[in-house]
Structures are given as C-alpha cells and as structure tokens.
Motif scaffolding. Structure first.
Motif, PDB file in Angstrom:
ATOM      1  N   PHE A  66       0.883  -1.248  -0.102  1.00  0.00           N
ATOM      2  CA  PHE A  66      -0.185   0.065  -0.031  1.00  0.00           C
ATOM      3  C   PHE A  66       0.919   1.308   0.037  1.00  0.00           C
ATOM      4  O   PHE A  66       0.790   2.358  -0.664  1.00  0.00           O
ATOM      5  CB  PHE A  66      -0.905  -0.119   1.076  1.00  0.00           C
ATOM      6  CG  PHE A  66      -1.750   1.156   1.317  1.00  0.00           C
ATOM      7  CD1 PHE A  66      -2.509   1.916   0.360  1.00  0.00           C
ATOM      8  CD2 PHE A  66      -1.704   2.107   2.560  1.00  0.00           C
ATOM      9  CE1 PHE A  66      -3.086   2.889   0.448  1.00  0.00           C
ATOM     10  CE2 PHE A  66      -2.297   3.212   2.553  1.00  0.00           C
ATOM     11  CZ  PHE A  66      -3.137   3.663   1.587  1.00  0.00           C
ATOM     12  N   ASP A  70      -2.119   1.808  -3.906  1.00  0.00           N
ATOM     13  CA  ASP A  70      -3.262   1.035  -4.406  1.00  0.00           C
ATOM     14  C   ASP A  70      -4.158   0.904  -3.085  1.00  0.00           C
ATOM     15  O   ASP A  70      -3.662  -0.031  -2.226  1.00  0.00           O
ATOM     16  CB  ASP A  70      -3.008  -0.093  -5.270  1.00  0.00           C
ATOM     17  CG  ASP A  70      -3.923  -0.805  -5.855  1.00  0.00           C
ATOM     18  OD1 ASP A  70      -5.254  -0.436  -5.386  1.00  0.00           O
ATOM     19  OD2 ASP A  70      -3.850  -1.355  -6.924  1.00  0.00           O
ATOM     20  N   THR A  71      -5.486   1.187  -3.096  1.00  0.00           N
ATOM     21  CA  THR A  71      -6.187   0.855  -1.893  1.00  0.00           C
ATOM     22  C   THR A  71      -6.634  -0.521  -1.786  1.00  0.00           C
ATOM     23  O   THR A  71      -6.974  -1.019  -0.875  1.00  0.00           O
ATOM     24  CB  THR A  71      -7.596   1.754  -1.892  1.00  0.00           C
ATOM     25  OG1 THR A  71      -8.041   1.497  -3.146  1.00  0.00           O
ATOM     26  CG2 THR A  71      -7.331   3.005  -1.598  1.00  0.00           C
ATOM     27  N   LYS A  72      -6.513  -1.533  -2.955  1.00  0.00           N
ATOM     28  CA  LYS A  72      -6.735  -2.842  -2.715  1.00  0.00           C
ATOM     29  C   LYS A  72      -5.936  -3.325  -1.534  1.00  0.00           C
ATOM     30  O   LYS A  72      -6.206  -4.543  -0.860  1.00  0.00           O
ATOM     31  CB  LYS A  72      -6.608  -3.574  -4.195  1.00  0.00           C
ATOM     32  CG  LYS A  72      -5.243  -4.245  -4.316  1.00  0.00           C
ATOM     33  CD  LYS A  72      -5.239  -5.058  -5.629  1.00  0.00           C
ATOM     34  CE  LYS A  72      -3.898  -6.006  -5.751  1.00  0.00           C
ATOM     35  NZ  LYS A  72      -3.772  -6.498  -7.069  1.00  0.00           N
ATOM     36  N   GLU A 126      -4.725  -1.609   0.963  1.00  0.00           N
ATOM     37  CA  GLU A 126      -5.104  -1.107   2.564  1.00  0.00           C
ATOM     38  C   GLU A 126      -6.299  -1.776   2.658  1.00  0.00           C
ATOM     39  O   GLU A 126      -6.621  -2.157   3.923  1.00  0.00           O
ATOM     40  CB  GLU A 126      -5.444   0.332   2.103  1.00  0.00           C
ATOM     41  CG  GLU A 126      -5.694   1.160   3.662  1.00  0.00           C
ATOM     42  CD  GLU A 126      -5.880   2.344   3.479  1.00  0.00           C
ATOM     43  OE1 GLU A 126      -6.588   2.762   2.648  1.00  0.00           O
ATOM     44  OE2 GLU A 126      -5.458   3.137   4.549  1.00  0.00           O
ATOM     45  N   ASP A 127      -7.042  -2.244   1.702  1.00  0.00           N
ATOM     46  CA  ASP A 127      -8.156  -2.964   2.143  1.00  0.00           C
ATOM     47  C   ASP A 127      -7.868  -4.321   3.165  1.00  0.00           C
ATOM     48  O   ASP A 127      -8.488  -4.579   3.907  1.00  0.00           O
ATOM     49  CB  ASP A 127      -9.237  -3.502   1.166  1.00  0.00           C
ATOM     50  CG  ASP A 127      -9.825  -2.273   0.360  1.00  0.00           C
ATOM     51  OD1 ASP A 127     -10.061  -1.420   0.775  1.00  0.00           O
ATOM     52  OD2 ASP A 127     -10.292  -2.400  -0.903  1.00  0.00           O
ATOM     53  N   LYS A 132      -6.934  -3.174   6.303  1.00  0.00           N
ATOM     54  CA  LYS A 132      -8.014  -3.048   7.221  1.00  0.00           C
ATOM     55  C   LYS A 132      -8.734  -4.453   7.713  1.00  0.00           C
ATOM     56  O   LYS A 132      -9.226  -4.428   9.127  1.00  0.00           O
ATOM     57  CB  LYS A 132      -9.105  -2.252   6.424  1.00  0.00           C
ATOM     58  CG  LYS A 132      -8.633  -0.757   6.394  1.00  0.00           C
ATOM     59  CD  LYS A 132      -9.707  -0.018   5.743  1.00  0.00           C
ATOM     60  CE  LYS A 132      -9.166   1.515   5.430  1.00  0.00           C
ATOM     61  NZ  LYS A 132      -9.727   2.308   4.670  1.00  0.00           N
ATOM     62  N   TYR A 154       2.818   0.255   7.964  1.00  0.00           N
ATOM     63  CA  TYR A 154       1.306   1.169   7.971  1.00  0.00           C
ATOM     64  C   TYR A 154       1.566   2.500   8.690  1.00  0.00           C
ATOM     65  O   TYR A 154       1.131   3.489   8.202  1.00  0.00           O
ATOM     66  CB  TYR A 154       0.297   0.375   8.380  1.00  0.00           C
ATOM     67  CG  TYR A 154      -1.152   0.902   8.063  1.00  0.00           C
ATOM     68  CD1 TYR A 154      -1.415   0.858   6.571  1.00  0.00           C
ATOM     69  CD2 TYR A 154      -1.897   1.539   8.949  1.00  0.00           C
ATOM     70  CE1 TYR A 154      -2.644   1.524   6.057  1.00  0.00           C
ATOM     71  CE2 TYR A 154      -3.185   2.091   8.583  1.00  0.00           C
ATOM     72  CZ  TYR A 154      -3.553   2.281   7.394  1.00  0.00           C
ATOM     73  OH  TYR A 154      -4.642   2.826   6.870  1.00  0.00           O
ATOM     74  N   ASN A 188      -0.325   8.282   4.347  1.00  0.00           N
ATOM     75  CA  ASN A 188      -1.575   8.065   3.950  1.00  0.00           C
ATOM     76  C   ASN A 188      -2.508   7.135   4.801  1.00  0.00           C
ATOM     77  O   ASN A 188      -3.704   6.842   4.509  1.00  0.00           O
ATOM     78  CB  ASN A 188      -1.659   7.604   2.252  1.00  0.00           C
ATOM     79  CG  ASN A 188      -1.228   8.770   1.645  1.00  0.00           C
ATOM     80  OD1 ASN A 188      -1.374   9.907   1.708  1.00  0.00           O
ATOM     81  ND2 ASN A 188      -0.307   8.233   0.662  1.00  0.00           N
ATOM     82  N   ASP A 217      -4.837   5.497   7.647  1.00  0.00           N
ATOM     83  CA  ASP A 217      -5.983   5.704   8.278  1.00  0.00           C
ATOM     84  C   ASP A 217      -5.654   6.059   9.778  1.00  0.00           C
ATOM     85  O   ASP A 217      -5.115   5.210  10.420  1.00  0.00           O
ATOM     86  CB  ASP A 217      -6.917   4.684   8.168  1.00  0.00           C
ATOM     87  CG  ASP A 217      -8.322   4.853   9.106  1.00  0.00           C
ATOM     88  OD1 ASP A 217      -9.352   5.003   8.624  1.00  0.00           O
ATOM     89  OD2 ASP A 217      -8.049   4.692  10.186  1.00  0.00           O
TER      90      ASP A 217
END
Ligand code: G3I
Ligand code: 9MR
Ligand code: ZN
Length: 570
Positions: free
Chosen positions: A341, A346-348, A350-351, A354, A378, A383, A385
């Motif tokens: 990430f 690429d948010t895939k 980060e998913d 999460k 992380y 960027n 969360d």
C-alpha cells in the motif's frame, strides 16, 4: 568472571550499565583508564537483589557519566572486568562483520582466499533443484546459506533483507562501506554487471556498478529469491537437500540432489513484502530492476489473495531440513499489504490491511511473528487511516512498555517478561531492541516513552555483547569471551569460528542432546553452551545478525556525542 558488561564498547553519549554478580565483592566500583591506570569515575553499586532469570544475587552500577573516548576496565574490590572501549566508532567493526558474514554465507559462487581466507570454497549447490513431487527441475542457484546448515529458505530471507534495508534507509552512510567486492561470476554469467545488462539493459549495468557494496551483496540474495517464484506467482518455501548433511562438511561437499519444497503462502507473503521494500530502495538506483521486483511481489500477493485457505507449510514426506513452519501466515500477509500500500498507493492493499489489522498484529519482528512489520510500514505511511494507525501504535507501545518495563527489573536489563528463553532467544532480544529504536522514530510516540525505549534498546545491545549471566559476548570474534564453537558447518570443519555471527543463545527447552547433557537443572538464562553440537543454543543464522545490525546502527546514529562534544571539548 563476575563483572558483566558489554565487552565491545560504549558510545560516548549513551547510558552505561554494569552488573556485579555475587555477594562479597564490594559496595563501590571504579572505572579505570587503561592508559593512565587512574580511576576516572567512582561509582556505587545498587542494592543487591535476587535476579529472576539467572537465580543469582546481583547488583547494578551505572557509569554513564564516563564519556571520554578511550579504553577502560572496571574494578570492584579485587575483581577486574574485561576491558572495553568508549568511542564513536565502537560498533564499526562489528557492524561490518555482521554484514560481511552474509557475503561469506554465499551459495553458488566461488569464494576465494582473498575475500574469505580459510573459509574460501569453490562454488557450491550449483545443480538444478528438483521440484518436490514432480520431475521438473529449476535453476535456483545463489543466495546465502541460512545458518549452520546449507538450506536456503524464503521466509527467514525476507526478514534478513528487510532488516538490512531498514538499517540502510535509516543511515545509508553508515552502511556504505567498501566490502572489496570483486565483480564475480554471478548466476552463471561472467559478472554481476553482465547479469544486470543482460536482464535490465546497459544503463542498469552502470547503475549496478555504482551501488554501495552492501546493496550489491543484498542483490545476491534478492535475485536468488526471485528464482524461487513460480510462473503463477506462488513462491516455493525453500531449497535444501532431503536432510542436513554431516556437521563437518564444507558447502561444496553437500552434493545430494537439491529439492525445492512446495509453495506456501508464508513464503509468498514474505516475498511480496520483501519485493516492496526492495523496490523502495532500488527505484532511484536501478529502476528497471526495481520495477521488476515490485511486479513480482504484486504477483505473489495476488496469489495469496486467491488462495486464502492454505493451512501453512509443513515438511512434506522425506524432507527433514528446517521447516519454518508457520501455520499463521496472515501476519505475513498484513506485512505485505502494508508495504505494498505504501509503495503503490493502491487501496486494494489497504483493504487487506483493514481486514487484518484487528487480528494479525502478532507481537514481534521475528521470522514467525511479523505483525509489527505490518504495523510499522502502515503507521509510517502518511496516507494511513488515523484510527487504525493509532490502534497499531498502541499495540506496539503496550508490548514495548511491557518488555522495557521488565528490562528495568532485570539485573542484566533483559527485555524478558517470563524469563523463559527459547531457541534463538538472542534474536528475540535483538528484535525487541530493534523495535524499541523504531518506536523512537515515530512522532506519535510520547517523549517520555521514548526515553525508556532508548535506554532499553541500549540494554539489549549490552546484553548481547556481554552483559548477561553467561558472560559471553554472543557475537563470534568480538569481545573478550565469545563463542569459539558455533554450530556452523564451515566453522566446525575448520575448527575455527567464522567471525561476525550472533549465536542463538540460552534455550531452556534443552532441544538437543548436548544441551540435555550439559544444561539440565540450570536457570533459564544460563541454558547456553559454546559447543558445536548444541544447535539449539549455539547455531547462527543470517536473520539473527540483522536485528543486531539494525540496533547498533540506530544506536550509533542517535548517540548524543555531538552535543557532548560541544560541551566538553569545544
Ligand atoms: O511458539 C512456541 C511457544 O508458544 C512456546 O512457548 C515455546 C516453548 O519452547 O516454543 C515456541 O516454539 C519454538 C519456535 O521455535 C518459536 O519460534 C520452538 O520451541 C522452537 O523449537 C522453534 O525453534 C526454531 C528452530 O528452527 C526449530 O524449528 C527456531 O525458531 C528457528 O530459528 C530454527 O531455524 C533453524 C532452521 O530450521 C534450519 N536452519 C537453522 C535455523 C536456526 O537454528
Ligand atoms: O545442523 C542442523 C541445524 O541447522 C538445525 O537447526 C538443527 C535442527 O533442525 O538440526 C541440525 O542438524 C542435526 C539434526 O537435526 C540431527 N542430527 C544431527 C544434525 C547435526 O548436528
Ligand atoms: Zn551452497
């Protein structure tokens, strides 16, 4: 010997602690300058107490005030400590050796007399690897031998590479020394430069030539690792013979068929994480190669995502070498997702972070428990969360508070809560030291906590370098008393320890016959024996060296010598 302290040396500005064992010695102690024979500091020993891990009565002393570079020893009553140095350069040689050892562990190329001395040997393990359960043979030469055996395993390689690159990122200058590397035959090509030209173009060859040696050396492992990937993105777990060879064989004498063990998600996830940090470091240096590495890592990651039901690697029938069994590979997956990430945005990825953040923050920076790599990559990402990052930091702080707190209660400053020592305990200590220093880098961590972590980090280095109940500096070739008989095949063959290797250290599980015979009944922290047959306490590995390298590099970088220099000598 009953005065126990770091035998390699102290940085001028960092804390300096010493442990006195036994009742009788004295209440005071002096620090003697070896050159003049004069005392430069008179200290008091703290109250005696029964130390838990070693079961001995101990007292502690502090001589942090002594900052002037030089050679010293400590005198308490009639007892004299090993001599030690204070200086800004005290870790330079050991750090060099910790890295150079990796060069000496090279597989698949000749090491000549000039670079390896008695450890020179012709190219080893050059045959094709037979893919387990098939007739297929693949080319998997290169990389570093993992340990005292000659296996090459993807999972521990990932930690090794990551630690070195983290150290390099923290202080590139400190690791930019010359290793006098020759442009040697590289994977069957005439030279490493030629290999780069062939695969990535002429520009890349030039770039390769200007890399610092440590990054060249690292490529030797990375490119081997890349050969361990299957077409579909999966990654083979390891390449070894079916069993370990005799203990006194040199690498080229192990000539049995090489077998490539089945793929595993642990290997693929570690691989993905490694390729991401490789990308991050090599992108400005060798962009074509770096992009290739990233693509390979992403492919491995996708493979893991498509195979979420894997139960974890175990040795298949007939394979008896190191297992690196890790039924929970999801913390490795979290680690890969975090850094992918970070480098791709690429948010895939980060998913996945999460999804795993609540359950996979396994505590540690080990080969097995890798959750904190995931957390660190992380939380260092701008960027990230905020809420998730906060939770991750809290988890790491809780862990660090627990272990740094325990260190303040131990006569040797050991970051152990249970005082139950397991296989590779020295690496666990080194990993904790590394984590303490990494937490000090985070702006989110309060200064008060950092003060404690910094002290605890120094104590872990001290512990490994001699301030421990065994009295050993656990790195071969360094300190006054160090292992002479590591479980390391080339060293056993030559009856001479290769230098720059951190041994496993105390293991109260008594997991080999030599340990059972010699250590039964000993206190946990003393279950160590410098015997070549004790693989559970006296083996060495590439991934035990690297957290120590990180820790010492970080300590050197942080030392307050500069401000001290201004105050006293300016
Ligand atoms: O996880 C359990 C823990 O829950 C329990 O409390 C504790 C009690 O002893 O044991 C823990 O498991 C230990 C495990 O490491 C944890 O990582 C095992 O006892 C211990 O046997 C195991 O040791 C590993 C060893 O291989 C044997 O499998 C070491 O971590 C690992 O570093 C070592 O790796 C070997 C390679 O297989 C082959 N090459 C050499 C290398 C170093 O010895
Ligand atoms: O040398 C091997 C070492 O690298 C491993 O960590 C260890 C445990 O798996 O095993 C060592 O090999 C021994 C084997 O397990 C039992 N027979 C004797 C071998 C050499 O001492
Ligand atoms: Zn080899």
């Amino acid at each position: 010997m009953d005065i126990l302290l770091n035998q390699v040396g102290f940085l001028p500005g960092t804390g300096k602690a010493v442990t006195f064992r036994g009742k009788a010695m004295a209440d005071a102690f002096s620090v003697i300058d070896e050159e003049t024979g004069m005392s430069v500091y008179e200290g008091k020993q703290d109250e005696a107490f029964e130390n838990r891990g070693t079961g001995e009565e101990c007292r502690m002393g502090d001589f942090s005030e002594v900052k002037k570079p030089g050679s010293y020893y400590i005198l308490a009553g009639s007892e004299q400590s090993p001599s030690f140095r204070i200086g800004t350069d005290v870790f330079d040689n050991i750090n060099y050796d910790l890295i150079y050892m990796l060069h000496l562990q090279r597989c698949g190329c000749e090491l000549d007399q000039k670079e390896a001395g008695d450890f020179a040997h012709p190219a080893c393990h050059t045959g094709m690897g037979l893919v387990y359960g098939t007739e297929e043979k693949i080319e998997v030469t290169g990389g570093w031998h993992d340990a005292g055996d000659y296996g090459r395993y993807v999972v521990p390689a990932a930690k090794t590479i990551t630690d070195i690159l983290l150290a390099y990122e923290m202080d590139p200058k400190a690791l930019s020394f010359s290793m006098d590397l020759k442009d040697e035959p590289f994977f069957g090509m005439t030279s490493a430069g030629a290999f780069c030209r062939e695969n990535y173009g002429e520009e890349e060859e030039k770039q390769w030539e200007s890399l610092p040696d440590v990054l060249k050396e690292l490529l030797y492992e990375v490119i081997w690792m890349m050969k361990m990937q299957r077409q579909d993105g999966a990654v083979y777990h390891k390449v070894t013979c079916a069993s370990f060879c005799e203990i006194d064989e040199f690498p080229e004498e192990e000539t049995e068929q090489l077998i490539v063990s089945p793929v595993s998600n642990a290997a693929a996830a570690c691989y993905a994480a490694t390729m991401a940090i490789v990308y991050r470091n090599y992108l400005p240096l060798m962009p074509a190669f770096a992009k290739d590495a990233l693509a390979a890592g992403q492919k491995a990651f996708d493979y893991v995502c498509a195979h979420p039901d894997e139960i974890g690697f175990t040795n298949p029938e007939g394979i008896h070498t190191g297992e690196y069994r890790d039924p929970n590979w999801k913390d490795e997956w979290l680690w890969a997702a975090s850094i992918l990430f970070e480098v791709t945005g690429d948010t895939k990825y980060e998913d996945v972070v999460k999804e795993l953040a609540d359950t996979q923050l396994t505590e540690g920076l080990g080969w097995e428990e890798t959750g904190f790599y995931g957390a660190l990559f992380y939380v260092m990402n701008k960027n990230a969360d905020g809420d998730i990052a906060k939770k991750m930091i809290r988890k790491m702080e809780d862990y660090a508070d627990r272990y740094a707190g325990a260190a303040t209660q131990d006569a040797y400053g050991t970051a152990s809560v249970s005082h139950h020592y397991i296989w590779g305990s020295n690496s666990i200590i080194a990993n904790r030291g590394m984590l303490f220093t990494l937490l000090c880098e985070l702006p989110q961590v309060e200064q008060e906590k950092k003060n404690l972590y910094q002290k605890a980090a120094v104590w872990q280095a001290d512990y490994l370098l001699g301030r421990n109940g065994t009295g050993y500096c656990f790195v071969t070739g360094h300190g006054t008393l160090c292992p002479e008989h590591p479980h390391h095949r080339p060293s056993v063959k030559l009856q001479k320890a290769m230098k720059g290797m951190l041994v496993g250290g105390p293991d109260d599980g008594l997991q080999d016959e030599c340990a059972v015979e010699n250590l039964t009944g000993k206190a946990s922290a003393l279950c160590y024996i410098d015997d070549e047959m004790s693989y559970s306490t006296n083996e060495i590995t590439i991934y035990w060296n690297t957290p120590l390298l990180y820790l010492l590099t970080a300590m050197k970088k942080k030392d307050s010598f500069k401000s001290f220099l201004k105050g006293i000598y300016a």
